[in-house]
Design an enzyme around this catalytic site. Structure first.
Site, PDB file in Angstrom:
ATOM      1  N   ARG A 426       0.827  -1.178   0.149  1.00 55.22           N
ATOM      2  CA  ARG A 426      -0.031   0.056  -0.064  1.00 55.22           C
ATOM      3  C   ARG A 426       0.764   1.131  -0.034  1.00 55.22           C
ATOM      4  O   ARG A 426       1.828   1.299   0.818  1.00 55.22           O
ATOM      5  CB  ARG A 426      -1.034   0.076   1.125  1.00 55.22           C
ATOM      6  CG  ARG A 426      -1.900   0.999   1.045  1.00 55.22           C
ATOM      7  CD  ARG A 426      -2.928   1.166   2.328  1.00 55.22           C
ATOM      8  NE  ARG A 426      -3.960  -0.096   2.037  1.00 55.22           N
ATOM      9  CZ  ARG A 426      -4.224  -1.039   3.067  1.00 55.22           C
ATOM     10  NH1 ARG A 426      -3.373  -1.344   3.972  1.00 55.22           N
ATOM     11  NH2 ARG A 426      -5.010  -1.694   2.680  1.00 55.22           N
ATOM     12  N   HIS A 456       4.706 -10.491   2.026  1.00 58.48           N
ATOM     13  CA  HIS A 456       5.315  -9.838   2.785  1.00 58.48           C
ATOM     14  C   HIS A 456       6.662 -10.190   3.227  1.00 58.48           C
ATOM     15  O   HIS A 456       7.365  -9.445   4.453  1.00 58.48           O
ATOM     16  CB  HIS A 456       4.454  -9.528   4.054  1.00 58.48           C
ATOM     17  CG  HIS A 456       4.912  -8.182   5.010  1.00 58.48           C
ATOM     18  ND1 HIS A 456       5.334  -8.287   6.243  1.00 58.48           N
ATOM     19  CD2 HIS A 456       4.929  -6.844   4.726  1.00 58.48           C
ATOM     20  CE1 HIS A 456       5.368  -7.278   6.741  1.00 58.48           C
ATOM     21  NE2 HIS A 456       5.248  -6.265   5.826  1.00 58.48           N
ATOM     22  N   TYR A 489      14.982   2.511   9.983  1.00 57.92           N
ATOM     23  CA  TYR A 489      14.261   1.533  10.812  1.00 57.92           C
ATOM     24  C   TYR A 489      15.147   0.367  11.453  1.00 57.92           C
ATOM     25  O   TYR A 489      16.102   0.199  10.891  1.00 57.92           O
ATOM     26  CB  TYR A 489      13.293   0.767   9.803  1.00 57.92           C
ATOM     27  CG  TYR A 489      12.246   1.360   8.976  1.00 57.92           C
ATOM     28  CD1 TYR A 489      12.158   2.841   9.500  1.00 57.92           C
ATOM     29  CD2 TYR A 489      11.350   0.799   8.164  1.00 57.92           C
ATOM     30  CE1 TYR A 489      11.196   3.471   8.652  1.00 57.92           C
ATOM     31  CE2 TYR A 489      10.124   1.405   7.436  1.00 57.92           C
ATOM     32  CZ  TYR A 489      10.007   2.548   7.814  1.00 57.92           C
ATOM     33  OH  TYR A 489       9.288   3.424   7.248  1.00 57.92           O
TER      34      TYR A 489
END
Length: 802
Positions: A426, A456, A489
């Site tokens: 997305r 994923h 991250y």
């Protein structure tokens, strides 16, 4: 006397068979998310954070909220229109009740957001970073703004007058518009004027300012300052910036693929449709007459509660663009000290990465350590004559990707390169489509995820031919193969030559190419079939230990916890006496500390300079089972995506994971504890306990390790033995184990399109008779899979890859 019908008897019997859910230790997902975003906003209030970094947290809060409104509230709003609404299995609330609860929380959050933005911007102004407002322009600034508007802006904008002959236009999702009521020169009633703020122009306009300062004005304020000249004979009566947030929760598979349509073309069509979906909220910055606002609201079919007003800029994304403009003498005061990801001390960058991974497993920990060993290994493989194939899954890719360029080089050098590109990531769909096209043009085999199941997982496998033998290097991550996010991250990547993991990874890619989601794996836990059972068996083992009077412990590090089955199993473990420690960055639908239910559960959250993104599952007081994973404990991940959990078997790598997690459990600066009422509170410090910021400590550790590492390293050496931490006992002598898979079940039909989960779902059914399943548009999938197997056999026999 009423005699129960057959239906009533069946319903009563069903209630007796299935006990009612216990909601005493769970909370609503959406409200938990709002509390997380409020926690992000806390960083903007933290005066120990540099001032401009605090402004960035204000922007991040808004960006998070936008996505939440588009995806979660947008989907729930659709469900709220149904006569029979699904009920949330953590709070027993219907979709409309959840929307009501979210909307009730919004005003307080937005007031807090607006107030801290004004406070921070006021302080920046006194230091010399100044945003000009149209009501306080100096004569010199006004002259500059007027000339800039006439020279650059006026030729680009297209003012619209909305009247019965010119209907209300489609306002694009997330775009900025200037709206105003107009007083006509004739006897016509008041009209509406609209100007879209051109996205093609720089939104930040620098204004001449004294040396050592930086002044700017936003493009929308340039237009506002010159609005009187925009509508000819019509006079603006009021004025404001507006921004529509629309539902973006489209199910690409549910929309269906046309008979002769390429899947990439299908996704491009879906992205265009997202811009025109039903509005969720309208944000207004400025002052509009009631009649003007009502006209806009009615045209968008929004209720009054869906209109949010504020007195600060809409869309604070511009904040990151002005960071580079801050005067040099202010940078140390306003920004975090710049940090560069450091070399991994166990890897000698002057030697072949492949040879070092063959000797010992390597563990990278972003952003403290650089991604370069992985990038160099793939680049090295692209030119290594012994490398015969590269296979990788890609979910979110950097726009400028050295990794993808290496994959292209490998294909052009005759390697077999297979890329599973997930086009449904997305808000990254367009970038992924563009990379998929480039990779395919270069000769890579590009495949897409199975219908209804996003891929994923983060896995890459490099296969080498050494004589008649094959060796495999398998690279598994908790985060994306993305050079940009690897600097922001916090994620792990394991680089291993373990033959068992390599066999599982080889089988995984073969199953993906054949569209098989039911593979049996020995070392990997693969969703949608094998991940949740792995977690449940690990929890069950600790429950049995506790019931036998033995010490038992479970540790989870996650982004979110919403899966009801996992939550109930954790509560069961708590009741059995298992200590459960969790670090959950965002949503936790489980409430810890509920007497008799979750009193042995302890949940923390860390929000700081870097985004906590790694997923870790550890079982046993000595953590003899440690898994890293791409998956959160959300039903969408455990049942409706292709995810991977992988064991950490190397003693040094295991000790490092244990040490890192121990440091995070010691955090008493950025950590917050979740209470039994679902709110976050600062972690209490014991008397005399020193402040400990885990992210800053890990930064210092990375620098210290890099300085201590010999240069160059002659032999691959293990990492220095980590110092024991109070929350992380030494584990290097512990025998690593894996959770053994259950016996193979009876053959079952392959999973089809994801059915609605026990969590609230916003998926729509596919229109019948108009579309065709995605798999049927890949006639070469089975043939391609068989071809890959055949190629492997041919390579073994002939030594040729083409």
């Amino acid at each position: 006397m009423h005699m129960p019908s057959k239906i009533e008897k069946k319903q009563a019997a069903a209630k007796l068979r299935k006990p009612p859910r216990d909601f005493s230790y769970t909370q609503n997902r959406e409200l938990s998310w709002l509390r997380f975003d409020n926690r992000v906003l806390d960083e903007a209030f933290d005066e120990t954070v540099p001032l401009f970094e605090r402004l960035k947290f204000v922007s991040i809060f808004e960006s998070n909220l936008d996505e939440f409104l588009m995806v979660r509230v947008g989907g729930l709003s659709d469900l709220a229109e149904l006569k029979k609404q699904p009920v949330d299995n953590k709070s027993n609330m219907t979709a409309s009740e959840q929307v009501d609860a979210v909307m009730a929380e919004m005003p307080g959050l937005l007031t807090r957001w607006e107030s801290i933005f004004k406070s921070i911007e006021g302080k920046l102004d006194t230091l010399g970073v100044h945003r000009a407002r149209i009501d306080s322009l100096t004569p010199e600034e006004r002259t500059f703004v007027t000339r800039y508007f006439q020279a650059y802006v006026s030729p680009v904008i297209s003012p619209l007058v909305i009247d019965p002959r010119h209907p209300f236009p489609n306002l694009r999702n997330g775009a900025l518009y200037l709206a105003c009521g107009l007083d006509g020169a004739t006897d016509e009633e008041s009209l509406l004027g609209l100007i879209e703020i051109p996205a093609s122009m720089n939104r930040v306009v620098e204004i001449p300012s004294p040396t050592g300062t930086y002044s700017y004005i936003l493009l929308e304020d340039v237009i506002l300052a010159c609005l009187d000249s925009c509508f000819g004979s019509y006079k603006p009566l009021d004025r404001a910036l507006i921004r529509v947030t629309r539902n973006a929760d489209i199910d690409p598979d549910g929309e269906g693929v046309e008979e002769e349509e390429d899947y990439r073309q299908h996704m491009k069509r879906i992205l265009k449709k997202r811009l025109r979906l039903q509005p969720v909220v309208l944000a207004v910055s400025g002052s509009l007459e009631k009649a003007t606002l009502k006209t806009i609201r009615k045209a968008l079919e929004l209720s009054r509660r869906s209109v949010f007003t504020c007195d600060i800029p809409l869309d604070l994304g511009y904040v990151f663009g002005i960071e580079g403009k801050i005067p040099e003498h202010l940078r140390n005061e306003l920004l975090f000290t710049p940090f560069k990801p450091q070399p991994n001390p166990t890897i000698d960058m002057t030697r072949s990465i492949r040879e070092q991974v063959l000797q010992h497993d390597k563990l990278l920990f972003y952003p403290y350590e650089a991604m370069n060993p992985f990038l160099d290994l793939v680049h090295e493989a692209a030119y290594d004559p012994e490398c015969i194939s590269l296979r990788i899954t890609l979910y979110r890719v950097a726009k400028q990707s050295r990794l993808c360029e290496s994959l292209i080089d490998a294909a052009e050098n005759g390697k077999e390169v297979t890329v599973l590109m997930e086009l449904r990531a997305r808000f990254d769909e367009q970038n992924n489509i563009e990379w998929a096209e480039r990779l395919e043009e270069a000769g890579c085999t590009v495949i897409y995820g199975s219908e209804g199941f996003k891929c994923h997982s983060k896995i890459c496998q490099l296969t080498y031919r050494e004589g008649m033998a094959l060796t495999r290097l398998t690279l598994l991550g908790t985060g994306n193969f993305n050079e940009k996010t690897a600097k922001l991250y916090s994620d792990f990547m394991l680089m291993t030559a373990h033959p068992g993991i390599g066999e599982d990874a080889n089988l995984f890619f073969r199953n993906l190419s054949l569209g098989n989601l039911r593979g049996d794996y020995r070392f990997l836990g693969v969703a949608p079939v094998g991940l949740k059972p792995l977690i449940m068996r690990g929890l069950d083992r600790e429950i049995q230990r506790a019931l036998a009077g033995e010490p038992a412990r479970v540790f989870f590090k996650l982004n979110s916890l919403t899966d009801r089955e996992v939550i109930d199993k954790i509560a069961e473990a708590s009741c059995a006496g298992v200590r459960v420690d969790m670090i959950i960055r965002g949503i936790s639908c489980l409430k810890p500390g509920v007497p008799g239910k979750t009193e042995n559960v302890h949940v923390r959250s860390i929000v700081g300079r870097f985004l906590e993104h790694a997923r870790v599952y550890a079982f046993g007081v000595d953590s003899d089972m440690i898994y890293l994973s791409s998956a959160d404990m959300m039903t969408r991940n455990t049942e409706h995506r292709v995810e991977i959990a992988f064991p950490v078997l190397d003693p040094t790598c295991r000790a490092l994971v244990h040490e890192y997690m121990g440091m995070q459990l010691r955090d008493n600066v950025k950590a917050r504890s979740l209470t039994s009422d679902g709110t976050w509170v600062p972690v209490e410090r014991a008397e005399g306990e020193k402040p400990f910021n885990s992210q800053e400590a890990l930064l210092e550790r990375a620098y210290r390790n890099a300085e201590a590492a010999p240069e160059p390293v002659i032999e691959a050496k293990p990492a220095p033995e980590p110092e024991p931490q109070p929350a992380a006992p030494e584990v290097q002598q512990v025998q690593a184990t894996v959770i053994e898979p259950e016996p193979a079940p009876e053959p079952q039909p392959e999973p089809q399109v994801a059915k609605p989960s026990s969590e609230t779902s916003t998926r729509r059914e596919k229109p019948a008779g108009k579309t065709k399943a995605i798999e049927r548009h890949r006639p070469g999938r089975v043939r391609m899979g068989l071809g890959l197997i055949g190629l492997g056999l041919k390579t073994l026999i002939t030594g040729k890859t083409k």
